[in-house]
Design a protein around this motif. Structure first.
Motif, PDB file in Angstrom:
ATOM      1  N   ARG A   1       1.723   6.909  -6.542  1.00 15.89           N
ATOM      2  CA  ARG A   1       0.850   7.846  -6.886  1.00 15.89           C
ATOM      3  C   ARG A   1       1.548   8.929  -6.739  1.00 15.89           C
ATOM      4  O   ARG A   1       1.545  10.324  -7.889  1.00 15.89           O
TER       5      ARG A   1
ATOM      6  N   LEU B   1       0.804  -1.361   0.548  1.00 18.04           N
ATOM      7  CA  LEU B   1       0.098  -0.323   0.196  1.00 18.04           C
ATOM      8  C   LEU B   1       1.200   1.522  -0.268  1.00 18.04           C
ATOM      9  O   LEU B   1       0.566   2.064  -0.502  1.00 18.04           O
TER      10      LEU B   1
ATOM     11  N   LYS C   1     -11.831   6.706  -9.573  1.00 16.51           N
ATOM     12  CA  LYS C   1     -12.715   6.163 -10.219  1.00 16.51           C
ATOM     13  C   LYS C   1     -11.642   4.679  -9.565  1.00 16.51           C
ATOM     14  O   LYS C   1     -12.288   3.446 -10.162  1.00 16.51           O
ATOM     15  N   SER C   2     -10.806   4.333  -9.419  1.00 14.58           N
ATOM     16  CA  SER C   2     -10.412   2.959  -9.050  1.00 14.58           C
ATOM     17  C   SER C   2     -10.677   2.998  -7.522  1.00 14.58           C
ATOM     18  O   SER C   2      -9.579   2.051  -7.062  1.00 14.58           O
TER      19      SER C   2
ATOM     20  N   GLU D   1      -7.848   8.700  -5.525  1.00 13.33           N
ATOM     21  CA  GLU D   1      -8.307   7.714  -5.645  1.00 13.33           C
ATOM     22  C   GLU D   1      -8.849   7.381  -6.842  1.00 13.33           C
ATOM     23  O   GLU D   1      -8.910   6.287  -7.788  1.00 13.33           O
TER      24      GLU D   1
ATOM     25  N   LYS E   1       2.513   1.662  -3.509  1.00  9.50           N
ATOM     26  CA  LYS E   1       1.630   2.068  -4.607  1.00  9.50           C
ATOM     27  C   LYS E   1       0.794   3.942  -4.168  1.00  9.50           C
ATOM     28  O   LYS E   1       0.789   4.389  -5.300  1.00  9.50           O
TER      29      LYS E   1
ATOM     30  N   TRP F   1     -12.863   1.197  -6.507  1.00  6.61           N
ATOM     31  CA  TRP F   1     -13.004  -0.058  -7.062  1.00  6.61           C
ATOM     32  C   TRP F   1     -11.610  -0.667  -6.135  1.00  6.61           C
ATOM     33  O   TRP F   1     -12.315  -2.460  -6.067  1.00  6.61           O
ATOM     34  N   ILE F   2     -10.684  -0.518  -6.163  1.00  4.09           N
ATOM     35  CA  ILE F   2      -9.844  -2.167  -5.787  1.00  4.09           C
ATOM     36  C   ILE F   2      -9.562  -1.871  -4.556  1.00  4.09           C
ATOM     37  O   ILE F   2      -9.821  -2.561  -4.233  1.00  4.09           O
ATOM     38  N   PRO F   3      -9.076  -1.072  -3.850  1.00  9.13           N
ATOM     39  CA  PRO F   3      -8.908  -1.383  -2.367  1.00  9.13           C
ATOM     40  C   PRO F   3     -10.579  -1.422  -2.115  1.00  9.13           C
ATOM     41  O   PRO F   3     -10.447  -2.217  -0.620  1.00  9.13           O
ATOM     42  N   ARG F   4     -11.724  -1.100  -2.264  1.00  2.00           N
ATOM     43  CA  ARG F   4     -13.313  -1.845  -1.963  1.00  2.00           C
ATOM     44  C   ARG F   4     -13.347  -2.971  -1.589  1.00  2.00           C
ATOM     45  O   ARG F   4     -13.797  -3.532  -1.419  1.00  2.00           O
TER      46      ARG F   4
END
Lengths: 237, 545
Positions: free
Chosen positions: B312, B305, B386-387, B384, B308, B389-392
């Protein structure tokens, strides 16, 4: 593998999913069919824990997504309809990130990534930034990342959109193999021919309500799936 | 069509102020007004008051000695530097990296319309910063000098012209960065280095100008000096003289500069409209993008994390420049203290000779102000996008994700803050152990407080539906409030201390060690409260995004 009991989800006054119940057993490919805005994506997102819901219960391998989301997510993989991924990463970095989250050791991840990327013909592109990928390539990357940790249940939202015919064929094979290994697939699609050929069971949803479900033969009878779908849509309209 | 696109552009720039994306509902009118008021307070309050003070001192003597044009020249140049500095970083991404470029280009919209709407967005931002410097100066000049309609009109025209000059410089800089970026491998870092070079030149010029101004202001014969200087300038740089004359309403100067600005605007428009399509298309492309070696070895979730978050951060020049400047400034500040710290401390101690330890308090306030320049936490949740959804959808808790964001800011800020504090302690020696510990504690606790505060605002004022990252990195309410409040802490530390010295008993000045311990305790108490909120409510809110 997956149990959905009386799932209800509203957006303001609009009920996106209304008292929906269904079950998916290990080894099944379960198709989810419905018109645009029927509530398919909402249901899939609720199953994966992305969306909270108003009432009902969702269980993955006996774990509640409400009270044990972590346990559920360890067993699930999700492929969204439009994979917005970390564009600042390369394909390799993204897959390594997913592998780290699921605690996959170095040798295993290398082997699996090599295998799946080879099948989907993405090996050469994995070193490039995701920002450079086409929609289909992102979709392939999302598929690899979904299969990477060998989940028990893969939830897919329109997985064939953007894939070329060869990749579509490969994905169908991968889905079948997954189920033969005891996993389950729950996916939405608008392509009725695909659903007809691939699914063990299907559910048709309209305006958030499940209007028909069962094995392919139970739903279809002597007609084609398209005829059944259109008939149900007209009857319910 | 242009009006429609411009409205979209403005809506994107200021979306966070009138739309609550977490609740997915518009904010109430009162809240929107309040948020805008705070935004303008930050820009006009902080910048405007400083410029206003200078203008107040200079307006009358300059006007009396008939060098009003020099006054406008001076503030015009400050506004140009400030405006260009404020908008330059975002121009490149606003023009060429907007995610909806392809969508708009595919619609039956003339490219000229798209360019114009983007340019108007750039103009608005540049104008905001330039006006903060120029409007107070123009208003004070009109108020403090005998009223003349010619001056009133001239100063108004001058303000408009300066905003256009700022706009042209910003656009040219954005265009140049886009041109360079087409041929380089690591666009983000090159943009950062180029921008930092620009900042370095800016600061050198700024400090030189400030020194000259301080010299001028301290001179009893300010007006006479200015008149002499004006005469020399008029003889050597007539264009600069004409430029200043616009402000006092000289018709010839207005005509010449208006014509020049029009011609330049036309040329820039031609340049952009000819190159926009190819440059916008290549900006989102990948030629020369850096390649990764292969699959990474296994690491922990925490490390994944954190990597990541750093990936970013390193991928975006905007993110690095707007949220990571503190790292550079604290390090530079530390080095500067090692070189000139003794004389700085001595100068402060000289002014506040009756208050031992005043140098420690004021240097601590400066360190806190530099720390406030790091705020990666504030936009990180919105980034974050529209991405999300990845951590979620992964087996990650909101707490794990937020911790990684927090750790990144701490890693970026803590080492340089500790370094700067250590350098200050060397410069300030000999300090007692208690005073030294209090100084160190106050500086370091601010690092934790600002990171946590940024994260809280980042969660509470989240915007996941941006089409241009600048909207959340630079203009988002989370960033604005974090900046405002963290800068305010630095000012309050210095301000309260000075007020206590001025109003307290002269023989018993506030003990610097006690004062800084108080700052440290308050910072830590607030940090614990914010940390507890993030762990419970903040993590839960992230899980529901």
């Amino acid at each position: 593998m997956l149990k959905i009991h009386h799932l209800t989800k509203s957006y303001g006054a609009v009920k996106a999913v209304d008292d929906l119940s269904l079950e998916i057993a290990p080894g099944e490919i379960y198709g989810f069919i419905g018109h645009n805005g029927a509530g398919k994506t909402t249901t899939l997102k609720a199953v994966t824990g992305i969306l909270t819901f108003d009432s009902g219960e969702i269980e993955v391998a006996g774990h509640s997504i409400k009270s044990e989301p972590f346990e559920c997510k360890k067993r699930i993989a999700y492929i969204p309809d439009n994979p917005d991924m970390y564009e600042f990463m390369t394909g390799h970095k993204y897959l390594s990130f997913i592998a780290d989250v699921f605690g996959i050791d170095t040798d295993t991840r290398k082997k699996r990534i090599g295998e799946y990327a080879g099948k989907l013909e993405l090996t050469g592109a994995l070193s490039n930034p995701i920002a450079s990928y086409s929609h289909g390539m992102k979709q392939k990357l999302a598929i690899i990342s979904a299969f990477l940790h060998e989940p028990s249940l893969i939830v897919m939202d329109e997985p064939f959109v953007g894939l070329d015919p060869i990749a579509s064929h490969t994905l169908k094979q991968m889905m079948r193999e997954k189920c033969e290994q005891g996993g389950a697939i729950f996916f939405s699609t608008h392509v009725l021919e695909v659903a007809e050929k691939l699914c063990d069971r299907i559910a048709i949803i309209r305006k958030g309500k499940l209007i028909k479900s069962g094995t392919m033969d139970e739903v279809r009878g002597d007609d084609t799936l398209e005829e059944v779908f259109l008939e149900l849509e007209e009857k319910d309209a | 069509m242009l009006k429609l696109l411009f409205k979209k552009q403005l809506a994107e720039l200021f979306r966070g102020y009138y739309y609550d994306t977490r609740k997915n509902a518009p904010r109430s009118k009162a809240k929107t007004v309040l948020l805008f008021a705070l935004y303008f307070l930050l820009i006009f309050g902080v910048l405007g008051s400083y410029i206003g003070y200078m203008a107040y001192t200079l307006a009358e003597p300059f006007a009396e000695n008939n060098v009003g044009w020099l006054y406008f020249c001076l503030f015009g140049l400050i506004a140009i530097v400030l405006g260009t500095f404020g908008s330059a970083f975002s121009t490149y991404s606003s023009l060429y990296l907007a995610k909806d470029n392809e969508l708009l280009l595919s619609l039956p919209i003339k490219p000229g319309c798209i360019i114009a709407s983007r340019l108007l967005g750039v103009y608005v931002i540049g104008t905001l910063y330039a006006s903060a410097a120029l409007l107070p100066a123009a208003i004070i000049y009109i108020v403090k000098t005998p009223f003349r309609l010619q001056v009133l009109l001239g100063s108004l025209i001058f303000v408009v012209m300066i905003t256009l000059v700022v706009f042209m410089l910003s656009v040219l800089l954005g265009w140049a960065v886009a041109r360079i970026s087409r041929k380089i491998r690591n666009k983000a870092f090159v943009t950062v280095i180029a921008s930092l070079a620009f900042v370095a030149v800016y600061y050198i010029l700024y400090f030189k100008a400030q020194n000259a101004l301080v010299g001028l202001l301290s001179n009893q014969e300010l007006g006479t000096q200015a008149a002499e200087f004006g005469q020399k300038l008029k003889g050597t740089a007539y264009a600069v003289y004409l430029f200043g004359c616009v402000g006092v309403g000289d018709i010839k100067a207005v005509a010449v500069f208006a014509a020049a600005v029009c011609v330049l605007l036309y040329l820039i428009w031609r340049l952009l409209s000819r190159t926009f399509l190819s440059m916008a298309a290549s900006a989102s492309g990948v030629s020369g993008a850096r390649r990764a070696r292969g699959v990474s070895a296994q690491g922990s979730v925490r490390r994944a994390l954190l990597k990541k978050e750093f990936a970013r951060f390193a991928s975006s020049a905007n993110y690095m420049l707007n949220s990571g400047m503190g790292t550079l400034m604290l390090t530079a500040g530390g080095v500067a203290l090692l070189i000139k710290g003794k004389s700085v401390a001595a100068a402060i101690a000289d002014v506040f000779s009756f208050a031992p330890g005043a140098d420690a308090v004021l240097l601590c306030a400066a360190s806190v102000l530099l720390t406030s320049m790091n705020m990666s936490c504030a936009p990180s949740v919105s980034l974050e996008g529209k991405s999300i959804w990845i951590p979620r959808s992964l087996p990650l808790t909101g707490r794990q994700v937020l911790t990684a964001k927090l750790q990144m800011q701490l890693i970026l800020t803590l080492p340089p803050a500790v370094f700067a504090a250590a350098c200050a302690l060397i410069a300030l020696s000999p300090l007692g152990i208690f005073e030294a510990a209090a100084y160190f504690g106050a500086c370091v606790s601010a690092v934790f407080l600002f990171a946590l505060m940024g994260l809280v605002f980042g969660i509470k004022r989240v915007n996941l539906s941006w089409t241009n990252e600048v909207a959340v990195i630079k203009q988002g309410p989370a960033v604005t409030f974090t900046t405002l409040l963290s800068m305010l802490e630095g000012l309050v530390i210095a301000g309260l201390y000075i007020v206590s010295l001025l109003t307290g008993v002269p023989e018993q000045p506030v003990n610097a060690g006690v004062y800084l311990s108080g700052v440290c305790i308050i910072n830590l108490a607030l940090s614990f409260a914010l940390y507890a909120w993030i762990n419970k409510k903040g993590a839960a809110m992230f899980d529901e995004l």
